[in-house]
Design a protein around this motif. Structure first.
Motif, PDB file in Angstrom:
ATOM      1  N   VAL A 132       0.853  -1.192   0.000  1.00  0.00           N
ATOM      2  CA  VAL A 132       0.000   0.000   0.000  1.00  0.00           C
ATOM      3  C   VAL A 132       0.886   1.239   0.000  1.00  0.00           C
ATOM      4  CG1 VAL A 132      -1.718   1.318   1.308  1.00  0.00           C
ATOM      5  CG2 VAL A 132      -1.882  -1.180   1.192  1.00  0.00           C
ATOM      6  N   VAL A 133       0.546   2.195  -0.871  1.00  0.00           N
ATOM      7  CA  VAL A 133       1.277   3.458  -0.959  1.00  0.00           C
ATOM      8  C   VAL A 133       0.291   4.603  -0.760  1.00  0.00           C
ATOM      9  CG1 VAL A 133       2.762   4.923  -2.382  1.00  0.00           C
ATOM     10  CG2 VAL A 133       2.906   2.422  -2.596  1.00  0.00           C
ATOM     11  N   TRP A 192       7.081   8.129  -9.366  1.00  0.00           N
ATOM     12  CA  TRP A 192       8.020   7.663  -8.342  1.00  0.00           C
ATOM     13  C   TRP A 192       7.796   6.175  -8.069  1.00  0.00           C
ATOM     14  CZ3 TRP A 192       8.062   5.293  -3.658  1.00  0.00           C
ATOM     15  CH2 TRP A 192       9.212   5.417  -2.874  1.00  0.00           C
ATOM     16  N   ILE A 193       6.533   5.782  -7.982  1.00  0.00           N
ATOM     17  CA  ILE A 193       6.208   4.371  -7.759  1.00  0.00           C
ATOM     18  C   ILE A 193       6.763   3.514  -8.895  1.00  0.00           C
ATOM     19  CG2 ILE A 193       4.294   2.709  -7.658  1.00  0.00           C
ATOM     20  CD1 ILE A 193       2.691   4.938  -6.200  1.00  0.00           C
ATOM     21  N   GLN A 194       6.587   3.964 -10.133  1.00  0.00           N
ATOM     22  CA  GLN A 194       7.102   3.202 -11.274  1.00  0.00           C
ATOM     23  C   GLN A 194       8.613   3.006 -11.184  1.00  0.00           C
ATOM     24  OE1 GLN A 194       5.497   1.636 -14.002  1.00  0.00           O
ATOM     25  NE2 GLN A 194       3.788   1.923 -12.584  1.00  0.00           N
ATOM     26  N   LYS A 195       9.321   4.029 -10.737  1.00  0.00           N
ATOM     27  CA  LYS A 195      10.785   3.956 -10.685  1.00  0.00           C
ATOM     28  C   LYS A 195      11.304   3.161  -9.498  1.00  0.00           C
ATOM     29  CE  LYS A 195      11.721   8.417 -12.966  1.00  0.00           C
ATOM     30  NZ  LYS A 195      12.257   9.781 -12.758  1.00  0.00           N
ATOM     31  N   ASN A 196      10.561   3.160  -8.392  1.00  0.00           N
ATOM     32  CA  ASN A 196      11.146   2.688  -7.137  1.00  0.00           C
ATOM     33  C   ASN A 196      10.467   1.493  -6.482  1.00  0.00           C
ATOM     34  OD1 ASN A 196      13.281   4.844  -6.578  1.00  0.00           O
ATOM     35  ND2 ASN A 196      11.465   6.121  -6.895  1.00  0.00           N
ATOM     36  N   SER A 217      -1.212  10.465 -17.509  1.00  0.00           N
ATOM     37  CA  SER A 217      -1.110   9.309 -16.611  1.00  0.00           C
ATOM     38  C   SER A 217      -0.930   7.991 -17.350  1.00  0.00           C
ATOM     39  CB  SER A 217      -2.360   9.222 -15.731  1.00  0.00           C
ATOM     40  OG  SER A 217      -3.489   8.844 -16.510  1.00  0.00           O
ATOM     41  N   THR A 218      -0.824   8.045 -18.668  1.00  0.00           N
ATOM     42  CA  THR A 218      -0.736   6.814 -19.464  1.00  0.00           C
ATOM     43  C   THR A 218       0.444   5.957 -19.017  1.00  0.00           C
ATOM     44  OG1 THR A 218      -1.755   7.912 -21.363  1.00  0.00           O
ATOM     45  CG2 THR A 218      -0.525   5.878 -21.798  1.00  0.00           C
ATOM     46  N   GLY A 219       0.173   4.686 -18.743  1.00  0.00           N
ATOM     47  CA  GLY A 219       1.207   3.747 -18.354  1.00  0.00           C
ATOM     48  C   GLY A 219       1.577   3.755 -16.898  1.00  0.00           C
ATOM     49  N   LEU A 220       0.949   4.608 -16.090  1.00  0.00           N
ATOM     50  CA  LEU A 220       1.330   4.730 -14.684  1.00  0.00           C
ATOM     51  C   LEU A 220       0.532   3.807 -13.760  1.00  0.00           C
ATOM     52  CD1 LEU A 220       1.888   8.587 -14.333  1.00  0.00           C
ATOM     53  CD2 LEU A 220       3.568   6.791 -14.803  1.00  0.00           C
ATOM     54  N   PHE A 221      -0.575   3.259 -14.233  1.00  0.00           N
ATOM     55  CA  PHE A 221      -1.332   2.297 -13.429  1.00  0.00           C
ATOM     56  C   PHE A 221      -2.109   1.368 -14.352  1.00  0.00           C
ATOM     57  CE2 PHE A 221      -3.696   6.295 -13.677  1.00  0.00           C
ATOM     58  CZ  PHE A 221      -4.934   5.908 -14.162  1.00  0.00           C
ATOM     59  N   LYS A 222      -2.439   0.217 -13.809  1.00  0.00           N
ATOM     60  CA  LYS A 222      -3.101  -0.830 -14.579  1.00  0.00           C
ATOM     61  C   LYS A 222      -4.602  -0.868 -14.330  1.00  0.00           C
ATOM     62  CE  LYS A 222      -2.511  -5.759 -15.698  1.00  0.00           C
ATOM     63  NZ  LYS A 222      -1.706  -6.981 -15.393  1.00  0.00           N
TER      64      LYS A 222
END
Length: 545
Positions: A148-149, A183-187, A219-224
């Motif tokens: 959870v973030v 940030w979530i995508q990178k880390n 936001s494209t590609g940042l969440f599913k």
């Protein structure tokens, strides 16, 4: 086998008690910015890394997209929560301008494959709130094997002043949300999370933010996947259609009189952030039902070198080219209680001389607007005047206008125009954790108020206890639906033990899961009101910015 004497037992017990008051270190994590250390939750189930800077903002980037996150030498102790971004409260302005912090909660039990990630966007009318554990304790969800973030984003004028110029293009708060998701995508892989399996979810203004991100190219590609709880970008309180005029009205409270965006920017940019945040100007009432929230997301201008969040109205985007992202949309059964609770006899009676219509409608003549307003009045109140004697009627109107109908209209657009799986629900349970219903003072009314579902998903410090078995069952239902959706894209996968199968919608006739002690699938909750509002919005929706 070794033994502990009676004194040793006391020492062990004393040590265990002391450990609950002393942070136990969680494993160090190496992210792009440097090395982090965290702490273990007091119950031992979660590695907590809190207060991590995910972006930067200060007076030089005020009203604009945030800057990149800082790096550091040595080990950053991610153990202290930051309250939140500046906001005006009963205690005055609290929070600091350097507030863009993110919290990551990781299951302490190792896993052979990466965890699904759930990124939560907090609500609060775009003026209040934070991502901390006062409300959003992650334990219920983390125990079901997800990361959870939560995070803070800029609020009020600092986050949503929109002048549509380079210095203040608008939607800085939404751009913070984009920065957090990047940030979530990178880390997140460094914490054991799967960057390709991120579900973004939110409630109220947080849900409206999720809805806006669904409409945004940025936001494209940042969440599913996405979960939208009691909010929609199609609601009449989601978009500020006249942001420069609103900004002009705000500065009048400081003695200024201008509508020029450059002059407005100069005024705001020279203020201390506390003074900006303390603004308490009210919108002048007009004939239409309008939110009294001054500063909201806006449709931006195309400015060279600046990535916008939104350059058209959300309805125009999702009715033409929505994202193919699986979505859960939902409402509570008595949303409007939270709005009714803010009313008094004087404010309610003022509704008798105003239109019971949203400001996102456009009528060819004043007579036609009055005719439709009278039709709505008769639907909800008959020939009677509006007063607090009509609490149920008022609450139904608020529920439908602000929450229920916009959510249904948006879900229908996704079902119709995308390849997404779309699930819809009504949270109808009333138990001991319906905190906002109790706060509204209308606790004897049926169903759940706006925001009540949160306390069956999160175990925040505001409501840390569960008092009865019925509440525990609802907590298990809600957290299972939410985490199953995040992990598998299906709230009730075949291997789940849940007592119902929640099917996605296949056509425009939405089927809802009604969440109560007994789960059931059924049709939409207020069909007569739906057809009333659908006819109105189909004919009079304002498609112009």
């Amino acid at each position: 086998m070794w033994k502990i004497n009676k004194y040793g037992k006391k020492i062990v017990l004393f040590t265990l008690v002391i450990m609950n008051f002393v942070d136990q270190p969680a494993p160090e994590v190496i992210i792009v910015q440097g090395i982090l250390s965290g702490k273990i939750s007091t119950d031992g189930t979660t590695f907590e890394y809190v207060g991590i800077p995910y972006a930067t903002t200060n007076s030089s980037t005020r009203f604009q997209a945030p800057g990149p996150p800082p790096s550091w030498e040595g080990v950053y102790r991610a153990v202290d929560e930051i309250y939140g971004c500046p906001q005006n409260t009963f205690f005055g302005v609290i929070g600091s301008e350097d507030c863009l912090k993110i919290n990551v909660y990781v299951p302490a039990i190792p896993k052979s494959k990466p965890h699904a990630v759930m990124a939560y966007i907090h609500g609060g009318s775009f003026i209040l709130g934070n991502g901390g554990k006062l409300v959003y304790g992650p334990g219920y969800l983390v125990r079901k094997d997800v990361i959870v973030v939560t995070f803070n984003y800029r609020l009020g004028p600092l986050g949503f002043l929109c002048l549509r110029i380079k210095e203040a293009p608008g939607n800085a708060g939404l751009k913070d949300q984009i920065a957090a998701l990047k940030w979530i995508q990178k880390n997140i892989a460094a914490f054991g999370g799967d960057p390709d399996n991120v579900t973004v979810f939110g409630e109220s203004a947080g849900a409206t933010s999720v809805s806006l991100l669904l409409a945004s190219e940025a936001s494209t590609g940042l969440f599913k996947r996405a979960i939208v709880q009691s909010g929609s970008s199609l609601s009449n309180w989601a978009i500020n259609r006249k942001p420069e005029l609103v900004a002009s009205h705000v500065v009048k409270s400081f003695g200024y009189n201008t509508e020029d965006p450059k002059e407005l920017y100069e005024i705001f940019s020279k203020m201390n952030y506390k003074k900006i945040t303390s603004i308490n100007a009210k919108k002048p009432l007009d004939l239409f039902f309008k939110t009294q929230i001054l500063l909201l997301p806006c449709v931006e201008s195309n400015i060279p070198g600046i990535e916008p969040i939104l350059t058209d109205l959300p309805y125009n985007i999702i009715s033409q080219k929505p994202k193919n992202v699986d979505v859960v949309y939902g409402i509570t059964s008595n949303e409007g209680l939270i709005v009714t609770a803010e009313e008094n006899e004087k404010s309610i009676r003022e509704r008798n001389v105003r239109y019971l219509l949203g400001s996102d409608l456009n009528f060819p003549t004043e007579n036609e607007a009055r005719e439709i307003a009278n039709k709505i009045h008769e639907f909800y109140f008959g020939k009677d005047e509006i007063s607090l004697d009509k609490v149920v009627n008022i609450t139904n109107l608020y529920s439908h206008l602000y929450f229920e109908m916009p959510t249904i209209f948006e879900a229908q657009q996704f079902v119709k125009n995308s390849e997404s799986k779309v699930y819809t629900y009504v949270f109808d349970y009333s138990g001991s954790r319906n905190v906002l219903k109790f706060h509204s003072t209308y606790w004897n009314e049926n169903g759940a108020s706006h925001g009540d579902d949160l306390f069956y998903i999160f175990n925040g410090n505001l409501c840390p206890f569960t008092f009865n078995s019925r509440d525990k069952i609802i907590i298990d239902y809600m957290t299972s639906f939410w985490t199953n959706f995040a992990k598998y894209g299906n709230p009730t996968p075949d291997k789940s033990n849940l007592p119902i199968k929640w099917h996605p919608n296949r056509n425009g006739n939405l089927n809802f899961l009604y969440i109560n002690s007994k789960l059931r699938m059924d049709s939409m909750p207020s069909p007569e009101a739906y057809w009333l509002w659908k006819e109105i919005y189909d004919k009079y929706r304002n498609f112009e910015i």
